[in-house]
Write an enzyme that holds these catalytic residues in place. Structure first.
Site, mmCIF file in Angstrom:
data_model
loop_
_atom_site.group_PDB
_atom_site.id
_atom_site.type_symbol
_atom_site.label_atom_id
_atom_site.label_comp_id
_atom_site.label_asym_id
_atom_site.label_seq_id
_atom_site.Cartn_x
_atom_site.Cartn_y
_atom_site.Cartn_z
ATOM 1 N N ALA A 67 39.372 47.648 38.731
ATOM 2 C CA ALA A 67 38.874 47.321 37.447
ATOM 3 C C ALA A 67 38.769 45.863 37.511
ATOM 4 O O ALA A 67 39.189 45.065 38.257
ATOM 5 C CB ALA A 67 39.550 47.759 36.329
ATOM 6 N N GLY A 110 41.404 50.807 40.181
ATOM 7 C CA GLY A 110 40.403 51.687 39.868
ATOM 8 C C GLY A 110 39.232 52.016 40.882
ATOM 9 O O GLY A 110 38.823 53.240 40.670
ATOM 10 N N GLU A 133 48.008 47.648 41.243
ATOM 11 C CA GLU A 133 48.239 47.371 39.997
ATOM 12 C C GLU A 133 49.711 46.709 39.393
ATOM 13 O O GLU A 133 49.534 45.873 38.668
ATOM 14 C CB GLU A 133 47.854 48.508 38.678
ATOM 15 C CG GLU A 133 46.489 48.844 38.642
ATOM 16 C CD GLU A 133 46.210 49.954 39.808
ATOM 17 O OE1 GLU A 133 46.712 50.233 40.540
ATOM 18 O OE2 GLU A 133 44.989 50.600 39.197
HETATM 19 N N1 CO8 Z 1 38.135 41.991 39.410
HETATM 20 C C1 CO8 Z 1 37.209 40.958 39.283
HETATM 21 N N2 CO8 Z 1 36.664 40.319 40.385
HETATM 22 C C2 CO8 Z 1 37.100 40.722 41.585
HETATM 23 C C3 CO8 Z 1 38.016 41.983 41.881
HETATM 24 C C4 CO8 Z 1 38.658 42.448 40.848
HETATM 25 N N3 CO8 Z 1 39.239 43.651 40.649
HETATM 26 N N4 CO8 Z 1 38.193 41.993 43.187
HETATM 27 C C5 CO8 Z 1 37.478 40.990 43.786
HETATM 28 N N5 CO8 Z 1 36.980 40.368 42.749
HETATM 29 C C6 CO8 Z 1 36.116 39.164 42.995
HETATM 30 C C7 CO8 Z 1 37.186 37.899 43.486
HETATM 31 O O1 CO8 Z 1 37.618 37.180 42.270
HETATM 32 C C8 CO8 Z 1 35.816 36.905 44.144
HETATM 33 O O2 CO8 Z 1 35.036 36.366 43.373
HETATM 34 P P1 CO8 Z 1 34.715 34.534 43.212
HETATM 35 O O3 CO8 Z 1 33.803 34.706 44.443
HETATM 36 O O4 CO8 Z 1 33.961 34.377 42.070
HETATM 37 O O5 CO8 Z 1 35.847 33.963 43.289
HETATM 38 C C9 CO8 Z 1 34.944 38.081 44.864
HETATM 39 O O6 CO8 Z 1 35.224 39.451 44.371
HETATM 40 C C10 CO8 Z 1 35.528 38.138 46.283
HETATM 41 O O7 CO8 Z 1 36.754 38.264 46.351
HETATM 42 P P2 CO8 Z 1 37.679 37.601 47.418
HETATM 43 O O8 CO8 Z 1 37.325 36.149 47.359
HETATM 44 O O9 CO8 Z 1 39.216 37.575 46.460
HETATM 45 O O10 CO8 Z 1 37.693 38.445 48.704
HETATM 46 P P3 CO8 Z 1 38.977 38.509 49.760
HETATM 47 O O11 CO8 Z 1 38.292 39.008 50.833
HETATM 48 O O12 CO8 Z 1 39.672 37.181 49.840
HETATM 49 O O13 CO8 Z 1 40.064 39.542 49.007
HETATM 50 C C11 CO8 Z 1 40.525 41.575 48.006
HETATM 51 C C12 CO8 Z 1 39.691 40.758 48.745
HETATM 52 C C13 CO8 Z 1 42.026 41.629 48.737
HETATM 53 C C14 CO8 Z 1 40.282 42.836 47.584
HETATM 54 C C15 CO8 Z 1 40.680 40.668 46.733
HETATM 55 O O14 CO8 Z 1 39.585 40.431 46.162
HETATM 56 C C16 CO8 Z 1 41.746 41.334 45.778
HETATM 57 O O15 CO8 Z 1 43.001 41.552 45.762
HETATM 58 N N6 CO8 Z 1 41.160 41.899 44.545
HETATM 59 C C17 CO8 Z 1 41.764 42.593 43.554
HETATM 60 C C18 CO8 Z 1 42.378 43.856 43.820
HETATM 61 C C19 CO8 Z 1 42.972 44.458 42.687
HETATM 62 O O16 CO8 Z 1 44.099 44.058 42.311
HETATM 63 N N7 CO8 Z 1 42.550 45.645 42.126
HETATM 64 C C20 CO8 Z 1 43.253 46.372 41.145
HETATM 65 C C21 CO8 Z 1 42.536 45.947 39.743
HETATM 66 S S1 CO8 Z 1 43.269 46.502 38.398
HETATM 67 C C22 CO8 Z 1 42.764 47.986 38.184
HETATM 68 O O17 CO8 Z 1 41.910 48.388 38.963
HETATM 69 C C23 CO8 Z 1 43.127 48.879 36.982
HETATM 70 C C24 CO8 Z 1 42.615 50.160 37.232
HETATM 71 C C25 CO8 Z 1 42.195 50.799 35.559
HETATM 72 C C26 CO8 Z 1 41.615 51.987 35.608
HETATM 73 C C27 CO8 Z 1 40.185 52.213 36.441
HETATM 74 C C28 CO8 Z 1 39.592 53.495 36.296
HETATM 75 C C29 CO8 Z 1 38.541 53.994 37.090
#
Ligand code: CO8
Length: 261
Positions: A67, A110, A133
Site C-alpha cells: 500500500a 498489500g 507491515e
Molecule cells: N509506498 C509508497 N512508496 C513506495 C513504496 C510504498 N509501499 N514502496 C516503494 N516506494 C517508492 C519509494 O519511496 C521510492 O520513491 P522515491 O524514488 O520517490 O523515493 C521508490 O518507490 C523506489 O523505492 P526504493 O528507493 O525504496 O527502492 P529500493 O530498491 O531501495 O527498495 C523496497 C525496494 C525494499 C521494496 C522498498 O521500497 C520498501 O521497503 N518499500 C516498502 C515496502 C513495504 O513496507 N510495504 C508494505 C506497505 S504497508 C501495506 O502494504 C499495508 C497493506 C494494506 C492492505 C492492502 C490491501 C491490498
C-alpha cells in the site's frame, strides 16, 4: 481498451484479459486512485463476453511494493474508520472469472495480499514476498493474516507477520503459496500466466465458474457443507448444454465446442 493512469489493460490472446500495474516509479505502490482503476478494469473484464480468464501482473522489479505508505502516513483513526479505508480493496477476490497473479520482483504488504486475492499465483525466480507491515507499526490490512494462514499454515504465517521478513519464490513454492516458479527470463512469468489463462478460457465458462466457486467455498464451509455445495453445483451443470456437448464429444471421440450455455 480504455486508457488508465496507473494500469495497462490488454487482451494479449483470445479469451484473456491482462491487467498490468503501471506505477513503476513507486514500485507499483497501491494507492486509492490505483485501486479505483483496478476494480473498474477487473469488473469490466469480468463482464466481458470475449474474456474467459484474467491475468494480473506488475513490472520486472515489482509486482507491488505494498500500500502507498506516503498516502497512509498522516491518516487518522477517525478518517480510516469512517471511510472504511481498504474495504473496496477486496473486490478483486469476488470476481466470477479466474484471475492469475504473475509475480516478478517485490510483492510486499498489500502487494502480497493482492496476489493472495487471486486464484492462482505464478512466480518468477526473482519474486520476493513478504508482510513487512510490522516494521511500520501496523499489521497486514488486506487479508494477509487470514489468507496466508489458510495457504501456508499458522506457524509460518505467525513468523512472517511478526518478524516482517521477506520470503523467496522458492520458499513460496515449497509452502504451496504459489503453484509454480517459472523459468528465468524477462516477461517469462507473464507469458506462462497468459498461457494458463488461455487454457482455462478455452473451457466451458459455466463449468469454470462453478469450479472456482466450489474451491473457494472450502474457505468458508465445513467439509460436509462443502461436499454438499460441490454436489449441488455438479448436479446443476447437468442442466447445461456444455455438459451434454462435453460428454457427447468424448463418446464420439471429437473435440467439444463449448457454447457457454
Ligand atoms: N509506498 C509508497 N512508496 C513506495 C513504496 C510504498 N509501499 N514502496 C516503494 N516506494 C517508492 C519509494 O519511496 C521510492 O520513491 P522515491 O524514488 O520517490 O523515493 C521508490 O518507490 C523506489 O523505492 P526504493 O528507493 O525504496 O527502492 P529500493 O530498491 O531501495 O527498495 C523496497 C525496494 C525494499 C521494496 C522498498 O521500497 C520498501 O521497503 N518499500 C516498502 C515496502 C513495504 O513496507 N510495504 C508494505 C506497505 S504497508 C501495506 O502494504 C499495508 C497493506 C494494506 C492492505 C492492502 C490491501 C491490498
Amino acid at each position: 481498451t480504455k486508457e488508465y493512469e496507473y494500469l495497462i489493460v490488454s487482451k494479449p490472446v483470445k479469451g484473456v484479459g491482462l491487467i498490468t500495474l503501471n506505477r513503476p516509479k513507486a514500485l507499483n505502490a497501491l494507492s486509492s486512485p490505483l485501486f479505483i482503476e483496478l476494480n473498474q478494469a477487473a469488473a469490466e473484464l469480468d463482464a466481458d463476453h470475449d474474456v474467459g480468464a484474467l491475468v494480473l501482473t506488475g513490472g520486472e522489479r515489482a509486482f507491488a511494493a505494498g500500500a502507498d505508505i506516503k498516502e497512509m502516513k498522516d491518516k487518522t483513526f477517525a478518517e480510516v474508520y469512517q471511510t472504511r479505508f481498504l474495504e473496496n480493496w477486496g473486490h478483486l477476490a469476488k470476481l466470477r472469472k479466474p484471475i492469475i497473479a504473475a509475480v516478478s520482483g517485490y510483492a510486499l504488504g498489500g502487494g502480497c495480499e493482492l496476489a493472495l486475492m487471486c486464484d492462482i499465483i505464478l512466480a518468477s525466480p526473482t519474486a520476493i514476498f513478504g508482510q513487512p507491515e510490522i516494521n511500520l507499526g501496523v499489521i497486514p490490512g488486506g487479508g494477509g493474516t487470514q489468507r496466508l494462514i489458510r495457504a501456508i499454515g499458522k506457524s509460518r504465517t505467525m513468523e512472517l507477520v511478526l518478524t516482517g521478513r521477506n520470503f523467496s519464490a522458492a520458499e513460496a513454492e515449497t509452502w504451496g503459496l504459489v503453484s509454480c516458479v517459472v523459468g528465468e527470463g524477462e516477461g517469462e512469468v507473464v507469458k506462462e500466466a497468459v498461457k494458463m489463462a488461455s487454457r482455462i478460457a478455452s473451457k466451458g465458462r459455466l463449468a469454470v465458474q462453478a469450479g472456482k466457486e466450489a474451491v473457494n467455498a472450502a474457505y468458508e464451509l465445513t467439509l460436509t457443507e462443502g461436499l454438499g455445495f460441490e454436489r449441488q453445483l455438479f448436479h446443476g451443470l447437468f442442466a447445461t448444454k456444455d455438459q451434454k456437448e462435453g460428454m457427447s464429444a468424448f463418446a464420439e471421440k471429437r473435440k467439444p465446442t463449448w457454447t457457454h450455455s
